[in-house]
Design an enzyme around this catalytic site. Sequence first.
Site, PDB file in Angstrom:
ATOM      1  N   HIS A  53       0.279  -1.361   0.119  1.00 44.76           N
ATOM      2  CA  HIS A  53       0.160  -0.141  -0.372  1.00 44.76           C
ATOM      3  C   HIS A  53       0.954   1.078   0.200  1.00 44.76           C
ATOM      4  O   HIS A  53       1.128   1.721   0.970  1.00 44.76           O
ATOM      5  CB  HIS A  53      -0.577   0.218   1.347  1.00 44.76           C
ATOM      6  N   HIS A  86       1.200   5.325  -2.244  1.00 44.21           N
ATOM      7  CA  HIS A  86       0.655   6.206  -3.509  1.00 44.21           C
ATOM      8  C   HIS A  86       1.852   7.013  -3.301  1.00 44.21           C
ATOM      9  O   HIS A  86       2.236   7.319  -2.770  1.00 44.21           O
ATOM     10  CB  HIS A  86      -1.201   6.777  -2.979  1.00 44.21           C
ATOM     11  N   ARG A  93      -2.082   8.622  -6.012  1.00 47.98           N
ATOM     12  CA  ARG A  93      -2.218   9.355  -5.026  1.00 47.98           C
ATOM     13  C   ARG A  93      -3.990   9.170  -4.407  1.00 47.98           C
ATOM     14  O   ARG A  93      -4.801   9.881  -5.106  1.00 47.98           O
ATOM     15  CB  ARG A  93      -1.536  10.935  -4.733  1.00 47.98           C
ATOM     16  N   HIS A 147     -10.539   1.594  -1.678  1.00 50.96           N
ATOM     17  CA  HIS A 147      -9.870   2.709  -1.142  1.00 50.96           C
ATOM     18  C   HIS A 147     -10.657   4.044  -1.092  1.00 50.96           C
ATOM     19  O   HIS A 147     -10.750   4.441  -2.748  1.00 50.96           O
ATOM     20  CB  HIS A 147      -8.469   2.624  -1.445  1.00 50.96           C
ATOM     21  N   HIS A 155      -5.926   0.019   5.859  1.00 43.22           N
ATOM     22  CA  HIS A 155      -5.668   0.886   6.503  1.00 43.22           C
ATOM     23  C   HIS A 155      -6.086  -0.698   7.821  1.00 43.22           C
ATOM     24  O   HIS A 155      -7.141  -0.105   8.731  1.00 43.22           O
ATOM     25  CB  HIS A 155      -6.466   2.128   7.176  1.00 43.22           C
ATOM     26  N   GLU A 162       1.391   2.715   4.004  1.00 47.98           N
ATOM     27  CA  GLU A 162       1.063   3.848   3.196  1.00 47.98           C
ATOM     28  C   GLU A 162       1.886   4.797   3.036  1.00 47.98           C
ATOM     29  O   GLU A 162       1.376   5.978   3.040  1.00 47.98           O
ATOM     30  CB  GLU A 162      -0.019   4.115   3.909  1.00 47.98           C
TER      31      GLU A 162
END
Lengths: 346, 346
Positions: B6, B8, B70, B177, B222, B283
């Site tokens: 994960h 971005h 993103r 997401h 998350h 992340e």
Amino acid sequence: MIIDCHGHYTTAPKDLEAYRQRQIGALKDSSPFSFDTLAITDDQIRESLEKAQLKFQRERGTDLTIFSPRAMGMGHHLGNATTSLEWSRVCNDLIYRVCSLYPEKFAGVCQLPQSPGVPPANCIGELTRCVEELGFVGCNLNPDPSGGHWSDPPLTDRFWYPLYEKMVELDVPAMIHVSGSCNPNFHATGAHYLNGDTTAFMQFLTSDIFKDFPTLKFIIPHGGGAVPYHWGRYRGIAQDLKRPPLGELLLKNVYFDTCVYHQAGIDLLTKVIPIENILFASEMVGAVKSIDPETGHYFDDTKRYIEAVPGLREADKRKIYEGNALTVYSRLKTKLSVSKANRAPL
Amino acid sequence: MIIDCHGHYTTAPKDLEAYRQRQIGALKDSSPFSFDTLAITDDQIRESLEKAQLKFQRERGTDLTIFSPRAMGMGHHLGNATTSLEWSRVCNDLIYRVCSLYPEKFAGVCQLPQSPGVPPANCIGELTRCVEELGFVGCNLNPDPSGGHWSDPPLTDRFWYPLYEKMVELDVPAMIHVSGSCNPNFHATGAHYLNGDTTAFMQFLTSDIFKDFPTLKFIIPHGGGAVPYHWGRYRGIAQDLKRPPLGELLLKNVYFDTCVYHQAGIDLLTKVIPIENILFASEMVGAVKSIDPETGHYFDDTKRYIEAVPGLREADKRKIYEGNALTVYSRLKTKLSVSKANRAPL
């Protein structure tokens, strides 16, 4: 003493729901509807509680439940402000009767007559009536009266301030609690409830509401939604946003209940959230009604999890079970002192 | 090998955002807008990564990041389906360039050209292009293209099925997401993201989607939103609803990442969720950018938490770091085998 700060009257006599259906039906076809058609007897109330909440209180060894109308039933998105006021009065009056029949077992918390788009100042009358006339100790505040469309301003908007002023004046806290969802994306107890909790916390984190209301108190139920599990994320976001540390920013005003239905969740809650901010609760009879096959006990028998937290001191348990609730629900403290004084031998 | 599933491209050269602003601006005033006005050099791309994602990979000892545009920038609620298609192509092409420049450090996951009210079938073309032409291994799927108004049907509605059919055919998973929120109630990274995760899980729990698509795979990021913290609640709700046990109902199809930014959260995740359903992720560079004053390390340095989980076996760590990701992103496995074969001495 063990105070359960989160119980709803989910077992109310069926006449209540039938009444609500008549009320909603009358809205649709504009048929005449009498506000006074509900006739529930004391025996019906007793029966509805004896086999449910009171039975569980006895079996689990809890003493007093802070009790409010069924959250899913509030249905603020149905009808208009008048609908909500009538319905709230009926529900709150029933809670008052419960508390009058069992004054040592229940303390009242009211449903507010919220309605989407209607200023929360509209709820001041019913809040005042419930606290001053019915002896209630708090209220449930729906952060999304639209029922899953989130069309009103955030809880930190001045839109809500007149209600907060009254809460502060009356010295009563609010539990942030959504009602049912009319948005098919959100299952009520499995998504909308927890999302409401998480959303409210983050609204508080990004605002200065507690500078404006230093004594305002909120309980975030269902163990705080996603918040304690993501406590590091919240500490980090606050830091990145140059907000004060969470303890300073909101932990004098925001509390979490223990409605988390497994040991690992309660272990985490009591590990990351200061003990002073945790209030015992079970939400029984509520979101999960059955027995956990992994433990052989009811999922919502949260006292068992508290008892089993590794290394939780006895003094801390007392805070979670009683002390913190008496701090947050300050009118309950007064109420219990009076009641105790009355019971004392002359 | 340590795969971070994960990441971005939050550090993309500023020209990308300027391009997006021109695109949105042109929508508003109907001014002419050329699709081909973006000129980012390879050096700009290298610079944007060397000081950020690549630096952290090196410092933290992770190897490969599954990389996508993103999330906040997807902005599916802006403009229409054409806007989203143009913007998705630009963003995905940039990810392709990243992966081409650093084939051993990044594998691509695409943004989909979703738009509120537009059938997800509309995304099949771009998904196919990204997987078949650009070599991407998965996609990000926004459960709420409206950006916080939740106006489209739940992920389990047949509305979404044509896209799932294509995902199954291409053998690619989707990370669920959301993008940014245009609803003032929801802070993006602090509420909307986690709510999206929780909501999606509960949609799956109440549906038979995985009977219809037995090989469809979703990653809930998350750390699964509120789900693992409330695992008892979910087990109980499933049981009350007479659904199969969660393992049978959805754990062959639903996975959680490790983007939980404190030790207690990761401890809980690895305790209650089967190890086979957990994929390492950080992340980074993302929701929380700073250093935790309590540990002295970056909040999002999630590898440290995995390493410190009490009693987590080495074999389990390997699954979390690598094995599970290769199972879920099956095209990545193929890609790495080919790459390894190419590197082998003749």
